[in-house]
Design an enzyme around this catalytic site. Structure first.
Site, PDB file in Angstrom:
ATOM      1  N   ASP A  24       0.860  -1.189   0.000  1.00 42.29           N
ATOM      2  CA  ASP A  24       0.000   0.000   0.000  1.00 42.29           C
ATOM      3  C   ASP A  24       0.894   1.237   0.000  1.00 42.29           C
ATOM      4  OD1 ASP A  24      -1.973   1.904   0.403  1.00 42.29           O
ATOM      5  OD2 ASP A  24      -2.076   1.545   2.564  1.00 42.29           O
ATOM      6  N   ASN A  26      -0.587   4.574  -0.160  1.00 42.28           N
ATOM      7  CA  ASN A  26      -1.285   5.799   0.254  1.00 42.28           C
ATOM      8  C   ASN A  26      -1.991   5.697   1.603  1.00 42.28           C
ATOM      9  OD1 ASN A  26      -3.385   4.154  -0.419  1.00 42.28           O
ATOM     10  ND2 ASN A  26      -4.207   5.430  -2.059  1.00 42.28           N
ATOM     11  N   ASP A  28      -4.348   3.690   2.736  1.00 45.30           N
ATOM     12  CA  ASP A  28      -5.766   3.298   2.852  1.00 45.30           C
ATOM     13  C   ASP A  28      -5.935   1.826   3.206  1.00 45.30           C
ATOM     14  OD1 ASP A  28      -5.150   2.011   0.494  1.00 45.30           O
ATOM     15  OD2 ASP A  28      -6.714   2.973  -0.712  1.00 45.30           O
ATOM     16  N   ASP A  32      -1.659  -1.196  -3.974  1.00 44.75           N
ATOM     17  CA  ASP A  32      -1.968  -0.434  -5.181  1.00 44.75           C
ATOM     18  C   ASP A  32      -0.789  -0.451  -6.156  1.00 44.75           C
ATOM     19  OD1 ASP A  32      -0.151   1.512  -4.049  1.00 44.75           O
ATOM     20  OD2 ASP A  32      -1.826   2.261  -2.840  1.00 44.75           O
ATOM     21  N   ASP A 202      -8.239 -16.355 -17.362  1.00 45.55           N
ATOM     22  CA  ASP A 202      -9.031 -16.969 -16.295  1.00 45.55           C
ATOM     23  C   ASP A 202     -10.085 -17.920 -16.885  1.00 45.55           C
ATOM     24  OD1 ASP A 202      -9.853 -16.870 -13.378  1.00 45.55           O
ATOM     25  OD2 ASP A 202     -11.731 -16.210 -14.305  1.00 45.55           O
ATOM     26  N   GLU A 244      -5.821 -20.779 -17.833  1.00 45.52           N
ATOM     27  CA  GLU A 244      -6.242 -21.516 -16.636  1.00 45.52           C
ATOM     28  C   GLU A 244      -7.329 -22.498 -17.045  1.00 45.52           C
ATOM     29  OE1 GLU A 244      -8.113 -20.735 -12.193  1.00 45.52           O
ATOM     30  OE2 GLU A 244      -8.975 -19.756 -13.937  1.00 45.52           O
TER      31      GLU A 244
END
Length: 542
Positions: A24, A26, A28, A32, A202, A244
């Site tokens: 992270d 920032n 929060d 990110d 996926d 996958e």
């Protein structure tokens, strides 16, 4: 005649990032893109060639981002498109390619295509999805969705049901419609122009569904669709592409990963990862690992794809528990068993994948209260099994062993608060052992799991036998030793590992005493006895 150069992804090692839990930037509490950028030098030092990043597109997050509402935009939770472009540029500077996770079987019900599709049967987007006429309460058939409930959802204003193999908020795309396919190809080409190095596809074996015949995966037109997809997109660049396919076997894997490049570079298959559950039951119903069966399964994939296909090598991902807790020993022998598991995997043919924290020997987490978990699958199982009369201890044992949140606790960077993942409150708790197990401590210790992974990654690039050598399983019926050779024109390599917590005699080693040791997780020379979780790779010229 010049020798044909190996595709880059055959010598590559891929690192998977679950962005929500990586870093992270920032405060929060959610990882990110800028967090990933800040750790690129760490990844370059580790030696990986590509980063597979779980979905970061705009999404309502009904299924952790695998429900995409806009394929051409980044979810604000992770940053902006400018951040994404910076990540691609900064990675390229370090010779690292970005492999994006792509969901082409379905979209979110909040995607503009579906919003339009629901307006009327005449809407140009209506046929982008799979619809059937009917009456409310009279389902087209009894098919069930993977996440529970019927696979059909009623839309009153249309008098129709739409088909969804997963969540009700994940309507299936209609691949029979050439307009859908064209939209997908244009979107992929758009990302390729931005410098993307590959895609992980996926549940790609489910795009050719035929719901009227109750066919979901491996539909009759699957490989036609995949060849067209590859021709229109992937073959226009030097990409790593991996499909996958939970329904893959060694036969259709040869189609998925045909060396002519007509479909994908390689396949993700899961036969080896479902062996510690009761046959015919689900993953929560635990059984001890049938070790001999595991060896034979891995050997089958090694031999049957040799020269005619390519496999992915992995123990961990965002949906699986931590391998050192699952099949190693996350107590006293954590480092030894983490190194042993890495040795066995990286010695085989295929492209190895490292899941974030695996290179540190990160372990499963044991939260004490159900409220500390975040995964809907865990909540559903807990509720269902409580109602079915399972004991709490049985339920907790299954969660500790197989819960997906084991892989999703934050990356452990250092011994500071929250393991250096965030300065805020993390979206899910950090494993309390972060003070002992973290990247800072591992990098400072030359004998750590981290440095062992670095050496394995280097070996793959130094010795062609890792990439091209023929595989032979040794000591096939041995209940403790996993041993095999890899052989090419110039040399023979032995990978030998004790998969148990006991000392075990290994006569095989006497033949290899004079060979060069490439890597060994025990200090000193080989004896005739393997210590608990001891592993070695030796090589000798022919």
């Amino acid at each position: 005649m010049t020798e044909k150069k190996q595709p880059w992804w055959k010598t590559a090692v891929v690192y998977q990032i679950y962005p929500k839990s990586f870093q992270d930037s920032n405060g929060d509490g959610i990882g990110d893109i800028q967090g990933i950028i800040s750790r690129l030098d760490y990844l370059r030092e580790l030696g990986v060639d590509a980063l597979w990043i779980s979905p970061m597109y705009c999404s309502p997050q009904d299924d952790n981002g695998y429900d995409i509402s806009d394929y051409r935009n980044i979810d604000p939770m992770f940053g902006t498109m400018e951040d994404m472009e910076e990540l691609i540029r900064e990675s390229q500077k370090r010779d690292i390619r970005i492999v994006m996770d792509l969901v082409l079987n379905h979209t979110s019900d909040e995607h503009i295509w579906f919003q339009e599709a629901k307006k009327s049967k005449d809407n140009p987007y209506h046929d982008y999805y799979v619809w059937r006429d009917g009456k409310e309460g009279e389902l087209p058939n009894d098919m069930r969705a993977v996440f529970g409930g019927p696979a059909w959802e009623w839309v009153p204003q249309l008098g129709q049901y739409y088909f969804h193999q997963f969540s009700v908020k994940q309507p299936d795309l209609n691949w029979e419609n050439p307009k859908v396919r064209r939209e997908i190809y244009d979107m992929i080409l758009w990302w390729m122009e931005k410098g993307i190095g590959g895609f992980r596809l996926d549940v790609i074996d489910q795009i050719a569904k035929e719901p009227d015949k109750k066919i979901t995966n491996n539909g009759p037109r699957l490989h036609d669709f995949l060849r067209e997809l590859s021709k229109e997109t992937f073959q226009k660049g030097e990409l790593l592409t991996v499909g996958e396919a939970w329904g893959a076997n060694t036969q259709n894997a040869k189609l998925y990963s045909n060396p002519d490049g007509s479909e994908f570079s390689m396949v993700f298959q899961f036969e080896h990862m479902v062996m510690d559950q009761q046959e015919g039951k689900d993953k929560w119903d635990l059984v001890p690992l049938p070790f001999v069966k595991l060896k034979k399964n891995l050997a089958k994939w090694q031999t049957q794809l040799y020269g005619c296909g390519w496999n992915s090598l992995f123990w961990d991902n965002h949906d699986l528990p931590r391998i050192v807790s699952r099949w190693g020993d996350d107590g006293e022998c954590r480092e030894m068993s983490a190194k042993m598991l890495a040795t066995v995997l990286h010695g085989m043919q295929g492209t190895p994948y490292i899941y974030q924290g695996e290179e540190l020997g990160m372990t499963n987490v044991r939260f004490e209260d159900i409220s500390q978990y975040r995964d809907i699958e865990i909540f559903n199982m807990y509720k269902e099994r409580m109602q079915q009369g399972y004991s709490k201890s049985e339920i907790w044992e299954s969660i500790y062993a197989k819960g997906r949140d084991n892989a999703r606790t934050p990356m452990q960077w250092n011994g500071s608060t929250h393991g250096g993942f965030t300065e805020g409150t993390p979206w899910i708790g950090v494993n309390p052992n972060y003070r002992q197990i973290n990247a800072k401590a591992e990098r400072e210790n030359p004998n750590s799991v981290y440095h062992y992974y670095r050496r394995l990654i280097q070996l793959r690039k130094e010795y062609p036998v890792f990439v091209e050598g023929k595989f032979e399983l040794l000591l096939e019926e041995d209940e403790q030793i996993f041993a095999y050779t890899r052989t090419n024109e110039s040399c023979e390599m032995l990978v030998c590992a004790n998969f148990s917590g006991q000392n075990v005699n290994c006569e095989l080693l006497s033949e290899w005493r004079q060979a060069k040791q490439l890597i060994h997780n025990v200090q000193g020379k080989l004896g005739e006895e393997l210590k608990p979780y001891e592993a070695v790779i030796c090589i000798r010229e022919k």
